[in-house]
Scaffold this motif. Structure first.
Motif, PDB file in Angstrom:
ATOM      1  N   GLY A  70       6.959  21.481   9.471  1.00  0.00           N
ATOM      2  CA  GLY A  70       7.736  22.711   9.381  1.00  0.00           C
ATOM      3  C   GLY A  70       9.205  22.591   9.737  1.00  0.00           C
ATOM      4  O   GLY A  70       9.869  23.601   9.959  1.00  0.00           O
ATOM      5  N   ASP A  71       9.759  21.383   9.754  1.00  0.00           N
ATOM      6  CA  ASP A  71      11.165  21.214  10.128  1.00  0.00           C
ATOM      7  C   ASP A  71      12.119  21.247   8.934  1.00  0.00           C
ATOM      8  O   ASP A  71      13.326  21.055   9.086  1.00  0.00           O
ATOM      9  N   GLY A  72      11.599  21.472   7.723  1.00  0.00           N
ATOM     10  CA  GLY A  72      12.441  21.539   6.535  1.00  0.00           C
ATOM     11  C   GLY A  72      12.663  20.209   5.848  1.00  0.00           C
ATOM     12  O   GLY A  72      13.337  20.137   4.830  1.00  0.00           O
ATOM     13  N   VAL A  73      12.109  19.133   6.405  1.00  0.00           N
ATOM     14  CA  VAL A  73      12.243  17.796   5.838  1.00  0.00           C
ATOM     15  C   VAL A  73      10.849  17.289   5.477  1.00  0.00           C
ATOM     16  O   VAL A  73       9.924  17.376   6.282  1.00  0.00           O
ATOM     17  N   ASP A  74      10.698  16.771   4.265  1.00  0.00           N
ATOM     18  CA  ASP A  74       9.391  16.281   3.830  1.00  0.00           C
ATOM     19  C   ASP A  74       8.984  15.018   4.571  1.00  0.00           C
ATOM     20  O   ASP A  74       9.822  14.162   4.863  1.00  0.00           O
ATOM     21  N   GLU A  75       7.701  14.909   4.846  1.00  0.00           N
ATOM     22  CA  GLU A  75       7.103  13.665   5.309  1.00  0.00           C
ATOM     23  C   GLU A  75       6.447  13.013   4.094  1.00  0.00           C
ATOM     24  O   GLU A  75       6.094  13.683   3.131  1.00  0.00           O
ATOM     25  N   VAL A  76       6.300  11.696   4.140  1.00  0.00           N
ATOM     26  CA  VAL A  76       5.701  10.940   3.048  1.00  0.00           C
ATOM     27  C   VAL A  76       4.457  10.257   3.583  1.00  0.00           C
ATOM     28  O   VAL A  76       4.534   9.493   4.551  1.00  0.00           O
ATOM     29  N   VAL A  77       3.314  10.529   2.963  1.00  0.00           N
ATOM     30  CA  VAL A  77       2.060   9.864   3.312  1.00  0.00           C
ATOM     31  C   VAL A  77       1.770   8.871   2.187  1.00  0.00           C
ATOM     32  O   VAL A  77       1.545   9.273   1.046  1.00  0.00           O
ATOM     33  N   ASN A  78       1.843   7.582   2.507  1.00  0.00           N
ATOM     34  CA  ASN A  78       1.620   6.527   1.517  1.00  0.00           C
ATOM     35  C   ASN A  78       0.165   6.096   1.503  1.00  0.00           C
ATOM     36  O   ASN A  78      -0.478   6.016   2.547  1.00  0.00           O
ATOM     37  N   GLY A  85       0.799  -1.215   0.000  1.00  0.00           N
ATOM     38  CA  GLY A  85       0.000   0.000   0.000  1.00  0.00           C
ATOM     39  C   GLY A  85       0.830   1.263   0.000  1.00  0.00           C
ATOM     40  O   GLY A  85       0.550   2.198   0.736  1.00  0.00           O
ATOM     41  N   ALA A  86       1.857   1.328  -0.847  1.00  0.00           N
ATOM     42  CA  ALA A  86       2.719   2.508  -0.861  1.00  0.00           C
ATOM     43  C   ALA A  86       2.895   3.097  -2.257  1.00  0.00           C
ATOM     44  O   ALA A  86       3.658   4.023  -2.430  1.00  0.00           O
ATOM     45  N   ARG A  87       2.182   2.581  -3.232  1.00  0.00           N
ATOM     46  CA  ARG A  87       2.380   3.024  -4.612  1.00  0.00           C
ATOM     47  C   ARG A  87       2.040   4.497  -4.796  1.00  0.00           C
ATOM     48  O   ARG A  87       2.721   5.219  -5.503  1.00  0.00           O
ATOM     49  N   GLU A  88       0.975   4.946  -4.185  1.00  0.00           N
ATOM     50  CA  GLU A  88       0.582   6.352  -4.270  1.00  0.00           C
ATOM     51  C   GLU A  88       1.051   7.062  -3.009  1.00  0.00           C
ATOM     52  O   GLU A  88       1.072   6.484  -1.926  1.00  0.00           O
ATOM     53  N   TYR A  89       1.417   8.329  -3.133  1.00  0.00           N
ATOM     54  CA  TYR A  89       1.918   9.053  -1.972  1.00  0.00           C
ATOM     55  C   TYR A  89       1.723  10.552  -2.164  1.00  0.00           C
ATOM     56  O   TYR A  89       1.521  11.048  -3.275  1.00  0.00           O
ATOM     57  N   VAL A  90       1.772  11.246  -1.069  1.00  0.00           N
ATOM     58  CA  VAL A  90       1.777  12.707  -1.039  1.00  0.00           C
ATOM     59  C   VAL A  90       2.965  13.095  -0.172  1.00  0.00           C
ATOM     60  O   VAL A  90       3.204  12.477   0.869  1.00  0.00           O
TER      61      VAL A  90
END
Length: 164
Positions: free
Chosen positions: A121-129, A110-115
């Motif tokens: 706000g820490d300057g590092v992206d989070e990944v929502v799968n 369940g990780a094919r699609e992501y945002v």
């Protein structure tokens, strides 16, 4: 059915570059970066540069979608989503060779699609799968005379990851 990318001169309409980038079922998404226009598709990334250069790299795992994210220290990373996880590479892999090593990954269904975004706000992206809509994709394919049957009956899930 095939997916063809044409790069044209916006003033004259002249075709500057034309490439076959897979089939209808193997096209993931387009995205842009300093490398130019990029295409993610089944197990591959393709880059169409402003200088007319064309680069292609094949991947294991079989990525289906791609883009760029900001990692720790502002590091720019290439991300690829697959049915089995999300994978990260240094963007330099776009120059080859094929099947480059990842610099980071998570493994689960369940990780094919992501945002991606810097949610905290820490300057590092989070990944929502997110799960891929296999059923909807199959219904679309049927309307075009094909099928996209994948025996994926995973529960709907959302997973949030922080790049560290």
């Amino acid at each position: 059915m095939r997916t063809v990318v044409e790069i044209r001169d916006g003033r004259t309409g002249e075709v500057l570059l034309q490439k076959l980038t897979g089939g209808l079922w193997t096209h993931g998404n387009y995205f842009t970066g300093e490398e130019g226009l990029l295409v993610a598709g089944t197990a591959s990334f393709r880059a169409f540069g402003a200088d007319g250069a064309y680069r292609q790299v094949f991947t294991v795992p079989t990525v289906e979608s791609g883009g760029f994210v900001t990692g720790p220290g502002g590091r720019r990373l290439l991300i690829g989503g697959s049915q089995a996880g999300t994978y990260l590479w240094d963007p330099a892999v776009l120059a080859g060779p094929n099947y480059p090593n990842q610099v980071g990954k998570n493994n689960y269904g369940g990780a094919r699609e992501y945002v991606t975004a810097d949610f905290d706000g820490d300057g590092v992206d989070e990944v929502v799968n997110l799960n891929f809509d296999d059923t909807g994709h199959d219904l679309m394919a049927q309307s075009l005379g094909g099928r996209y049957q994948v025996s994926n009956n995973a529960l709907t899930q959302v997973t949030v990851n922080t790049l560290i």
